[in-house]
Design a protein around this motif. Structure first.
Motif: not given
Ligand code: SF4
Length: 432
Positions: A135, A137, A139, A141-142
């Protein structure tokens, strides 16, 4: 990994009591998932200590995340295979047989070899197909981007030929998955290419249902809506992780969308796709979530009215930006908020079920019910396997993989019941 092991001459067996070696594939992105993995590893370590199995190998995110600790703390583990090294799984078994204790932990980011072997672990009438790994992105928390690396896409021809192969082997439903399915194409073609891929997959002979999971809301474009509105094979079911309904929290989560844009996307989807079912996932108890933020989340649920949803309590993961944010929420308050949100969502799910009573729904039979020998379990377009409820049908002559039409007669929170509609809509029974 199962395909690679089978290709290397290993026999894959369905029950651990028939096995001499165990491969535990793990998830490690939140504490609960990691705990499940650790429990499984300890269970098999105990079997190994008692001589019931000879080899124990741990693969996946937990191996990637806790590499050295795992080998040190659990001496029964014979080898580790990280998220960038799944291709080494057969070699790992060979080296263990030679007396080594190898650890394959490199940079994350691995794509299954195109045209490579695959063992489908779901019932043969449906199969998951990964379109990308990783991924891009961030985020807050991830942990997934650091465990799985940036997004890498498979070429669309390779995905289509895998779907063709699955159809030849009996799949009637394919479920396209990745971490962020709407971003498919960016890494390989430099632009989102999910709409074109879906059109191709929908044309594969033998595939009657195509379902898509994990569609990031900011990338749901008009072009994608056009495909959903025009391809009858593409199920009117969208799984859109929305995570929160307060802009303040969405910003802290580093989600790339606002509350209002998500509401607009859902309204536009509903106006264009008749009968659309929206599934979402939400997080409560994010650091700094005030009562006002939580009320925004509840009013967001009321506006979007998702038919399906999961609510998760924020899990603070070492190495993420959110873990070091101030004002963490206590577990009791977070659980209380989860309960309140779940209650509201259960009510929406029940109302949706009740609105279906009397309608005729095409369903795909999964098999006999565990709950009653008088019932079969099936799913309509509105139920994805594993995450949603079921359609219970009072006809035990039905076979897995069979399509038929049922009239919905009853609804509870997450499940509905139906009776077969006799007539030309019912497929002839095929021996499987
Ligand atoms: S929550 Fe994690 S896996 Fe989902 S889009 Fe955000 S960074 Fe990517």
């Amino acid at each position: 990994m199962l395909g690679l092991l089978q290709q290397a001459g290993h026999e894959v067996v369905p029950d651990v009591r028939q096995a001499r070696g165990v491969l535990v594939n793990t998830c490690g992105f939140i504490a609960d998932a990691a705990q499940e993995g650790v429990d499984a590893i300890l269970r098999y370590a105990d079997m190994k200590a008692r001589g019931r199995i000879d080899v124990l190998i741990v693969a996946g995110c937990l191996a990637q995340r806790y590499r050295d600790d795992m080998m040190h703390e659990i001496p029964e583990i014979d080898a580790l295979v990280g998220t960038g090294d799944f291709g080494a799984v057969a070699e790992a078994f060979s080296r263990v047989a030679q007396g080594d204790r190898p650890s394959y932990i490199g940079e994350p980011g691995w794509l299954a070899p195109e045209g490579g072997p695959r063992v489908v672990s779901t019932p043969r009438h449906y199969a998951y197909v990964k379109v990308s790994e990783g991924c891009s992105n961030r985020c807050s928390y991830c942990l997934i981007p650091s465990l799985r690396g940036p997004q890498k896409d498979r070429p669309s021809e390779a995905i289509v030929s895998e779907v063709e192969r699955l159809a030849d082997e009996g799949a009637r439903e394919v479920i396209l998955v990745s971490q962020d399915t709407t971003a498919y194409g960016r890494a390989i073609y430099g632009r989102p290419a999910l709409p074109g891929l879906l059109r191709k997959v929908c044309r594969v002979p033998g595939i009657e249902w195509v379902r898509v999971l994990y569609t990031y809301p900011s990338l749901i474009t008009d072009e994608l809506m056009d495909v959903f509105a025009s391809e009858p094979t593409l199920l009117p079911y969208l799984d859109i992780p929305m995570q929160h309904g307060s802009d303040r929290i969405l910003r802290a989560m580093r989600r790339k969308i606002t509350r209002q844009r998500m509401i607009d996307v859902c309204n536009r989807l509903r106006s264009r796709i008749p009968g659309l079912v929206i599934r979402t996932s939400l997080i409560v108890g994010f650091p700094g979530e005030t009562n006002a933020d939580f009320r925004h989340l509840l009013s967001f649920i009321d506006e979007v009215r998702p038919e399906r949803a999961g609510v998760f309590v924020f899990s603070s993961e070492e190495g993420t930006e959110a873990a070091v944010l101030p004002d963490h929420i206590g577990p009791e308050l977070a659980e209380e908020r989860r309960g309140i949100a779940m209650e509201r969502l259960a009510h929406l799910s029940r109302s949706f079920g009740q609105s279906r009573i009397g309608t005729i729904q095409r369903v795909l039979v999964d098999g006999p019910s565990d709950e009653s020998e008088l019932l079969c379990v099936a799913r309509s377009y509105a139920e994805a396997p594993d995450v949603d409820g079921s359609v219970f049908v009072g006809d035990v002559t039905l076979r897995p993989g069979q399509f038929l039409d049922v009239r919905i007669t009853d609804a509870v929170e997450y499940d509905v019941a139906g009776e077969p509609v006799e007539g030309p809509t019912r497929e002839p029974l095929e021996e499987q």
